[in-house]
Design a protein around this motif. Structure first.
Motif, PDB file in Angstrom:
ATOM      1  N   PRO A 128     -18.672 -15.545 -42.273  1.00  0.00           N
ATOM      2  CA  PRO A 128     -17.917 -16.804 -42.413  1.00  0.00           C
ATOM      3  C   PRO A 128     -17.945 -17.688 -41.159  1.00  0.00           C
ATOM      4  O   PRO A 128     -17.615 -18.871 -41.234  1.00  0.00           O
ATOM      5  CB  PRO A 128     -16.490 -16.322 -42.712  1.00  0.00           C
ATOM      6  N   VAL A 129     -18.329 -17.132 -40.005  1.00  0.00           N
ATOM      7  CA  VAL A 129     -18.350 -17.934 -38.776  1.00  0.00           C
ATOM      8  C   VAL A 129     -19.771 -18.087 -38.231  1.00  0.00           C
ATOM      9  O   VAL A 129     -19.970 -18.399 -37.065  1.00  0.00           O
ATOM     10  CB  VAL A 129     -17.441 -17.311 -37.696  1.00  0.00           C
ATOM     11  N   ALA A 142     -24.829   4.159 -40.255  1.00  0.00           N
ATOM     12  CA  ALA A 142     -23.768   3.196 -39.965  1.00  0.00           C
ATOM     13  C   ALA A 142     -24.375   1.814 -39.686  1.00  0.00           C
ATOM     14  O   ALA A 142     -25.478   1.693 -39.135  1.00  0.00           O
ATOM     15  CB  ALA A 142     -22.956   3.661 -38.768  1.00  0.00           C
ATOM     16  N   VAL A 143     -23.625   0.773 -40.032  1.00  0.00           N
ATOM     17  CA  VAL A 143     -24.099  -0.609 -39.862  1.00  0.00           C
ATOM     18  C   VAL A 143     -23.833  -1.078 -38.440  1.00  0.00           C
ATOM     19  O   VAL A 143     -22.759  -0.849 -37.874  1.00  0.00           O
ATOM     20  CB  VAL A 143     -23.406  -1.538 -40.876  1.00  0.00           C
ATOM     21  N   VAL A 144     -24.839  -1.765 -37.870  1.00  0.00           N
ATOM     22  CA  VAL A 144     -24.748  -2.267 -36.500  1.00  0.00           C
ATOM     23  C   VAL A 144     -25.137  -3.744 -36.490  1.00  0.00           C
ATOM     24  O   VAL A 144     -26.196  -4.121 -37.003  1.00  0.00           O
ATOM     25  CB  VAL A 144     -25.680  -1.486 -35.554  1.00  0.00           C
ATOM     26  N   ALA A 145     -24.269  -4.579 -35.921  1.00  0.00           N
ATOM     27  CA  ALA A 145     -24.562  -6.008 -35.754  1.00  0.00           C
ATOM     28  C   ALA A 145     -25.147  -6.221 -34.364  1.00  0.00           C
ATOM     29  O   ALA A 145     -24.626  -5.707 -33.376  1.00  0.00           O
ATOM     30  CB  ALA A 145     -23.291  -6.832 -35.928  1.00  0.00           C
ATOM     31  N   TYR A 163     -18.139 -11.495 -35.060  1.00  0.00           N
ATOM     32  CA  TYR A 163     -19.002 -11.010 -36.136  1.00  0.00           C
ATOM     33  C   TYR A 163     -18.619  -9.584 -36.540  1.00  0.00           C
ATOM     34  O   TYR A 163     -18.492  -9.276 -37.732  1.00  0.00           O
ATOM     35  CB  TYR A 163     -20.468 -11.019 -35.687  1.00  0.00           C
ATOM     36  N   VAL A 164     -18.455  -8.714 -35.560  1.00  0.00           N
ATOM     37  CA  VAL A 164     -18.141  -7.313 -35.846  1.00  0.00           C
ATOM     38  C   VAL A 164     -16.812  -7.204 -36.583  1.00  0.00           C
ATOM     39  O   VAL A 164     -16.677  -6.442 -37.553  1.00  0.00           O
ATOM     40  CB  VAL A 164     -18.117  -6.498 -34.537  1.00  0.00           C
ATOM     41  N   ASP A 165     -15.828  -7.994 -36.147  1.00  0.00           N
ATOM     42  CA  ASP A 165     -14.510  -7.943 -36.789  1.00  0.00           C
ATOM     43  C   ASP A 165     -14.591  -8.361 -38.252  1.00  0.00           C
ATOM     44  O   ASP A 165     -14.033  -7.691 -39.137  1.00  0.00           O
ATOM     45  CB  ASP A 165     -13.547  -8.854 -36.030  1.00  0.00           C
ATOM     46  N   ARG A 169     -14.588  -5.909 -42.213  1.00  0.00           N
ATOM     47  CA  ARG A 169     -13.644  -6.074 -43.324  1.00  0.00           C
ATOM     48  C   ARG A 169     -14.316  -5.943 -44.688  1.00  0.00           C
ATOM     49  O   ARG A 169     -13.640  -5.902 -45.716  1.00  0.00           O
ATOM     50  CB  ARG A 169     -12.969  -7.449 -43.229  1.00  0.00           C
ATOM     51  N   ASP A 170     -15.668  -5.914 -44.688  1.00  0.00           N
ATOM     52  CA  ASP A 170     -16.413  -5.777 -45.943  1.00  0.00           C
ATOM     53  C   ASP A 170     -16.472  -4.294 -46.311  1.00  0.00           C
ATOM     54  O   ASP A 170     -17.095  -3.492 -45.602  1.00  0.00           O
ATOM     55  CB  ASP A 170     -17.818  -6.339 -45.762  1.00  0.00           C
ATOM     56  N   PRO A 171     -15.844  -3.895 -47.412  1.00  0.00           N
ATOM     57  CA  PRO A 171     -15.816  -2.464 -47.770  1.00  0.00           C
ATOM     58  C   PRO A 171     -17.204  -1.898 -48.046  1.00  0.00           C
ATOM     59  O   PRO A 171     -17.408  -0.686 -47.940  1.00  0.00           O
ATOM     60  CB  PRO A 171     -14.932  -2.427 -49.020  1.00  0.00           C
ATOM     61  N   LEU A 172     -18.167  -2.748 -48.389  1.00  0.00           N
ATOM     62  CA  LEU A 172     -19.519  -2.270 -48.657  1.00  0.00           C
ATOM     63  C   LEU A 172     -20.257  -1.897 -47.368  1.00  0.00           C
ATOM     64  O   LEU A 172     -21.208  -1.116 -47.398  1.00  0.00           O
ATOM     65  CB  LEU A 172     -20.320  -3.333 -49.419  1.00  0.00           C
TER      66      LEU A 172
END
Length: 219
Positions: A128-129, A142-145, A163-165, A169-172
């Motif tokens: 969103p940003v 695990a997902v890494v930005a 971005y990480v925050d 919040r995305d449960p997927l």
């Protein structure tokens, strides 16, 4: 662009006053209307200038440059040594080597630089940003930005933190961690990143694009 070399004195009349005594100087008049006065030192910095929109009126022995606020540069001309005009046309802009887009493409191709077992999910992953440069999975899944900069500063750490925050919040996606990657990272930025649980990675751009001079190195 018009280049004028002249013996001149310059007075600025506006919120403050300033005076340049009589001396040889370069007067630079650009197509955008700006007028700047240069000496043979100070690198690219002018001694005085008027930014557009402004208007130049030439009278015998006196040039008057005025902006919409009524501020003026009064250029007293004693002798003109050179006066020429050159049409430069539209400028294509500066193309930088090693900008973030190049680093992003290279790191996406060499994602193993992030660590053994890393896999790329997507470049420019939307949030969103704004888009995060790379979204990856580590060896554990695990997902890494990954946020990529030429120079790693505090602003970039703040950007990655947002971005990480949001991604977490995305449960997927589950809990998302972050890597702050740059050609050079300032100590303050590194301290802030590590305090927030973000990993820092220094990128060797020459080595990534295959031009590292191994033979020329001592070690």
């Amino acid at each position: 662009m018009r280049l004028v070399v002249a013996r001149c004195a310059v007075d600025y009349v506006g919120r403050l006053t300033a005076h340049l005594p009589m001396a040889p100087r370069l007067l630079l008049i650009k197509a955008d209307g700006s007028v700047s006065i240069h000496a043979d030192d100070r690198a690219y910095k002018p001694l005085n200038w008027m930014s557009p929109p402004c208007w130049l009126t030439e009278e015998p022995g006196l040039w008057r440059v005025e902006n919409k606020a009524g501020e003026q540069l009064l250029i007293t001309i004693e002798e003109v040594l050179h006066d020429s005009s050159h049409a430069l046309g539209a400028d294509p802009g500066l193309v930088k080597d090693g900008v973030e887009a190049h680093l992003q493409a290279l790191l996406a191709e060499q994602v193993e630089l992030l660590g053994a077992g890393y896999r790329l999910i997507r470049r420019e992953y939307p949030t969103p940003v704004g888009p995060v440069d790379l979204l990856c999975r580590d060896a554990s899944g695990a997902v890494v930005a990954v946020e990529i900069k030429r120079r790693g500063e505090i602003e970039g750490v703040e950007q990655l933190t947002r971005y990480v925050d949001l991604l977490s919040r995305d449960p997927l996606l589950g809990r998302v961690t972050g890597v702050f990657a740059a050609q050079q990272i300032k100590p303050q930025a590194r301290t802030l990143a590590e305090d927030r649980g973000l990993r820092c990675l220094v990128l060797d751009y020459d080595r990534m694009r295959g031009v590292d001079d191994v033979a020329g190195r001592l070690f």
